[in-house]
Design a protein around this motif. Sequence first.
Motif, mmCIF file in Angstrom:
data_model
loop_
_atom_site.group_PDB
_atom_site.id
_atom_site.type_symbol
_atom_site.label_atom_id
_atom_site.label_comp_id
_atom_site.label_asym_id
_atom_site.label_seq_id
_atom_site.Cartn_x
_atom_site.Cartn_y
_atom_site.Cartn_z
ATOM 1 N N THR A 18 27.936 48.840 37.219
ATOM 2 C CA THR A 18 27.187 48.173 36.157
ATOM 3 C C THR A 18 26.163 47.215 36.747
ATOM 4 N N ALA A 19 25.259 46.748 35.880
ATOM 5 C CA ALA A 19 24.287 45.751 36.319
ATOM 6 C C ALA A 19 24.990 44.483 36.787
ATOM 7 N N ALA A 20 26.016 44.082 36.061
ATOM 8 C CA ALA A 20 26.762 42.877 36.448
ATOM 9 C C ALA A 20 27.394 43.050 37.826
ATOM 10 N N ASP A 21 27.925 44.263 38.096
ATOM 11 C CA ASP A 21 28.493 44.548 39.416
ATOM 12 C C ASP A 21 27.426 44.397 40.495
ATOM 13 N N ALA A 22 26.251 44.966 40.241
ATOM 14 C CA ALA A 22 25.173 44.926 41.229
ATOM 15 C C ALA A 22 24.767 43.491 41.544
ATOM 16 N N ILE A 23 24.626 42.683 40.503
ATOM 17 C CA ILE A 23 24.233 41.281 40.693
ATOM 18 C C ILE A 23 25.298 40.536 41.503
ATOM 19 N N ARG A 24 26.568 40.773 41.157
ATOM 20 C CA ARG A 24 27.668 40.117 41.868
ATOM 21 C C ARG A 24 27.727 40.562 43.330
ATOM 22 N N LEU A 25 27.588 41.860 43.567
ATOM 23 C CA LEU A 25 27.659 42.387 44.934
ATOM 24 C C LEU A 25 26.503 41.863 45.794
ATOM 25 N N ALA A 26 25.318 41.754 45.192
ATOM 26 C CA ALA A 26 24.177 41.224 45.934
ATOM 27 C C ALA A 26 24.416 39.771 46.340
ATOM 28 N N GLU A 27 24.976 38.993 45.424
ATOM 29 C CA GLU A 27 25.287 37.596 45.729
ATOM 30 C C GLU A 27 26.346 37.488 46.828
ATOM 31 N N GLU A 28 27.318 38.394 46.767
ATOM 32 C CA GLU A 28 28.432 38.334 47.713
ATOM 33 C C GLU A 28 28.051 38.802 49.109
ATOM 34 N N HIS A 29 27.247 39.871 49.200
ATOM 35 C CA HIS A 29 26.985 40.505 50.504
ATOM 36 C C HIS A 29 25.602 40.217 51.074
ATOM 37 N N ARG A 30 24.668 39.740 50.256
ATOM 38 C CA ARG A 30 23.305 39.481 50.719
ATOM 39 C C ARG A 30 22.772 40.665 51.539
ATOM 40 N N PRO A 31 22.696 41.836 50.935
ATOM 41 C CA PRO A 31 22.366 43.054 51.689
ATOM 42 C C PRO A 31 20.888 43.158 52.055
ATOM 43 N N ASP A 32 20.627 44.071 52.971
ATOM 44 C CA ASP A 32 19.238 44.404 53.287
ATOM 45 C C ASP A 32 18.611 45.173 52.129
ATOM 46 N N LEU A 33 19.446 45.937 51.422
ATOM 47 C CA LEU A 33 18.930 46.803 50.364
ATOM 48 C C LEU A 33 19.949 46.934 49.242
ATOM 49 N N ALA A 34 19.478 46.778 48.006
ATOM 50 C CA ALA A 34 20.292 47.067 46.821
ATOM 51 C C ALA A 34 19.762 48.351 46.206
ATOM 52 N N LEU A 35 20.619 49.370 46.102
ATOM 53 C CA LEU A 35 20.239 50.668 45.551
ATOM 54 C C LEU A 35 20.877 50.802 44.176
ATOM 55 N N LEU A 36 20.048 50.884 43.145
ATOM 56 C CA LEU A 36 20.537 50.784 41.776
ATOM 57 C C LEU A 36 20.197 52.020 40.955
ATOM 58 N N ASP A 37 21.118 52.374 40.060
ATOM 59 C CA ASP A 37 20.862 53.417 39.081
ATOM 60 C C ASP A 37 20.122 52.800 37.899
ATOM 61 N N LEU A 38 19.106 53.466 37.406
ATOM 62 C CA LEU A 38 18.300 52.921 36.313
ATOM 63 C C LEU A 38 19.107 52.764 35.030
ATOM 64 N N SER A 39 19.935 53.780 34.714
ATOM 65 C CA SER A 39 20.556 53.852 33.390
ATOM 66 C C SER A 39 22.016 53.417 33.348
ATOM 67 N N MET A 40 22.494 52.737 34.368
ATOM 68 C CA MET A 40 23.881 52.276 34.351
ATOM 69 C C MET A 40 24.062 51.202 33.273
ATOM 70 N N PRO A 41 25.298 50.945 32.839
ATOM 71 C CA PRO A 41 25.536 49.903 31.828
ATOM 72 C C PRO A 41 24.922 48.567 32.238
ATOM 73 N N GLY A 42 24.194 47.958 31.327
ATOM 74 C CA GLY A 42 23.515 46.706 31.622
ATOM 75 C C GLY A 42 22.101 46.900 32.105
ATOM 76 N N GLY A 43 21.797 48.119 32.598
ATOM 77 C CA GLY A 43 20.437 48.462 32.996
ATOM 78 C C GLY A 43 20.089 48.108 34.425
ATOM 79 N N GLY A 44 19.614 49.102 35.169
ATOM 80 C CA GLY A 44 19.231 48.869 36.547
ATOM 81 C C GLY A 44 18.035 47.944 36.683
ATOM 82 N N ILE A 45 17.100 48.038 35.753
ATOM 83 C CA ILE A 45 15.918 47.183 35.828
ATOM 84 C C ILE A 45 16.288 45.724 35.578
#
Length: 213
Positions: free
Chosen positions: A36-63
Amino acid sequence: MTIKVILADDHPIFRDGLVASIEETGEFEVAGVGETAADAIRLAEEHRPDLALLDLSMPGGGISAAKTIVRAGTAKHVAMLTVSEEDGDVMEALNAGVAGYLLKGVSADELRRILKRVASGEAHITPSLAAQVLKLMQAAKSAEPNPIDTLSKREEDILRRVARGLSNREIATELKLQEKTVKHYMTEILSKLHARNRVEAAIIAHEAWRDQV
């Protein structure tokens, strides 16, 4: 150096295959996976990655997730992996600060190659969508004078090579410049062209110079 990635997609089978494909060569480490979008935001905060790869249409919206991640600076770069070829989705993603827009039909080898470039600071949009983006850009800027005419000779030399797909390092080698000098010129070029990234700059160059690049 291993490229740290987090990814979010709500289709488990596709997501598992994506992780395997990305990590296959050892060049990437998938540090976190969500759906989900919430997962992506949380994971980015936790891991500070070089790259976040997101699905456009996942729950919450990739954009929506991309906007939050870009604004917070919790990932160095963000790329969208999607089935959508809709003009509105492409432009909204670019406006959100997404550096890569890839369609899910891409091969594993091509995906890794593109992700490496995006992670290094290059921008990428699936070539089949470039014409659509160009039309939208033309419509938005049709009333404005062509800013490409304001470029200096050196800036034009660099932009022509960007339009050919060369990286900053390749341009520096070809023009016998330091890579940091090319990066400085690119900042000026993007500013003059009112382009958000190299993709838009390359599209503007192709339209202005047609077969001359």
